[in-house]
Design a protein around this motif. Sequence first.
Motif, short mmCIF file in Angstrom:
data_model
loop_
_atom_site.label_atom_id
_atom_site.label_comp_id
_atom_site.label_asym_id
_atom_site.label_seq_id
_atom_site.Cartn_x
_atom_site.Cartn_y
_atom_site.Cartn_z
N PHE A 66 0.66 39.26 -1.02
CA PHE A 66 0.71 38.13 -1.93
C PHE A 66 -0.19 38.51 -3.10
CE2 PHE A 66 1.99 36.45 2.08
CZ PHE A 66 2.98 35.54 1.77
N ILE A 67 0.40 38.71 -4.26
CA ILE A 67 -0.33 39.26 -5.42
C ILE A 67 -0.25 38.28 -6.58
CG2 ILE A 67 -0.47 41.18 -7.04
CD1 ILE A 67 1.01 42.89 -4.91
N PHE A 68 -1.39 37.97 -7.15
CA PHE A 68 -1.46 37.12 -8.34
C PHE A 68 -2.12 37.92 -9.45
CE2 PHE A 68 -0.44 34.03 -5.33
CZ PHE A 68 -0.34 32.76 -5.87
N ALA A 69 -1.52 37.93 -10.61
CA ALA A 69 -2.14 38.50 -11.81
C ALA A 69 -2.64 37.31 -12.64
CB ALA A 69 -1.14 39.34 -12.59
N ILE A 79 -8.72 31.93 -6.56
CA ILE A 79 -7.36 32.48 -6.45
C ILE A 79 -7.09 32.93 -5.02
CG2 ILE A 79 -5.75 34.23 -7.28
CD1 ILE A 79 -6.40 31.98 -9.30
N LEU A 80 -8.08 33.53 -4.36
CA LEU A 80 -7.90 33.88 -2.94
C LEU A 80 -7.63 32.63 -2.11
CD1 LEU A 80 -10.56 36.66 -2.33
CD2 LEU A 80 -8.08 36.90 -2.24
N ASP A 81 -8.33 31.54 -2.41
CA ASP A 81 -8.10 30.28 -1.72
C ASP A 81 -6.69 29.76 -2.03
OD1 ASP A 81 -8.95 28.06 -0.07
OD2 ASP A 81 -9.03 26.89 -1.93
N LEU A 82 -6.25 29.91 -3.27
CA LEU A 82 -4.90 29.49 -3.66
C LEU A 82 -3.84 30.27 -2.89
CD1 LEU A 82 -3.45 27.59 -5.66
CD2 LEU A 82 -3.39 29.51 -7.25
N ILE A 83 -4.05 31.56 -2.73
CA ILE A 83 -3.13 32.38 -1.94
C ILE A 83 -3.12 31.88 -0.50
CG2 ILE A 83 -2.72 34.69 -1.00
CD1 ILE A 83 -3.86 35.82 -3.65
N GLN A 84 -4.30 31.56 0.03
CA GLN A 84 -4.40 31.05 1.40
C GLN A 84 -3.64 29.73 1.55
OE1 GLN A 84 -5.78 32.75 3.92
NE2 GLN A 84 -5.24 31.15 5.39
#
Length: 158
Positions: A66-69, A79-84
């Motif tokens: 799961f990759i966010f730029a 952002i890590l929390d958002l991915i979670q």
Amino acid sequence: NNHGKPRLVKFYQSVTGEDQQQSVIRRVYQQVVQRPDSFCNYLEGSIPEWGDTTKIIYRHYATLYFIFAVDKQESDLGILDLIQVFVESLDKCFENVCELDLIFHSDRVNYILDEIIMAGMVLETNINNIITSVNEQNKLHQASLKVGTMPSTLAATS
């Protein structure tokens, strides 16, 4: 996935043309996949099309990345929390989400992501609210299917 095949891609910043999008996806994947799991989940200034103001934040779960730029001003931990939140929402909807869920239920996956992020802005991070919205949408979808079908007795007489 582990082989570099994107299962869900959303660009909130302009990347013109499919060739350029594929180039960005390949470059990002190559940078992320080469890193051992023991390294941190952040890469800065690694997308030339967007300049030095972009960083990559990612998580690796089993066979999925799961990759966010995001902009450098964004909080890495946020952002890590958002991915979670996204992954947990997928897990609740699909009961242990896997790559096949992303492939065969892409409409639901996109809906979940749209509940969390719209036009690059975070809208919701409460998993219960996200799941409630998804369930309400599923009920509406099921109701529309019932309205769209005729009972078999009517169909036979028409």
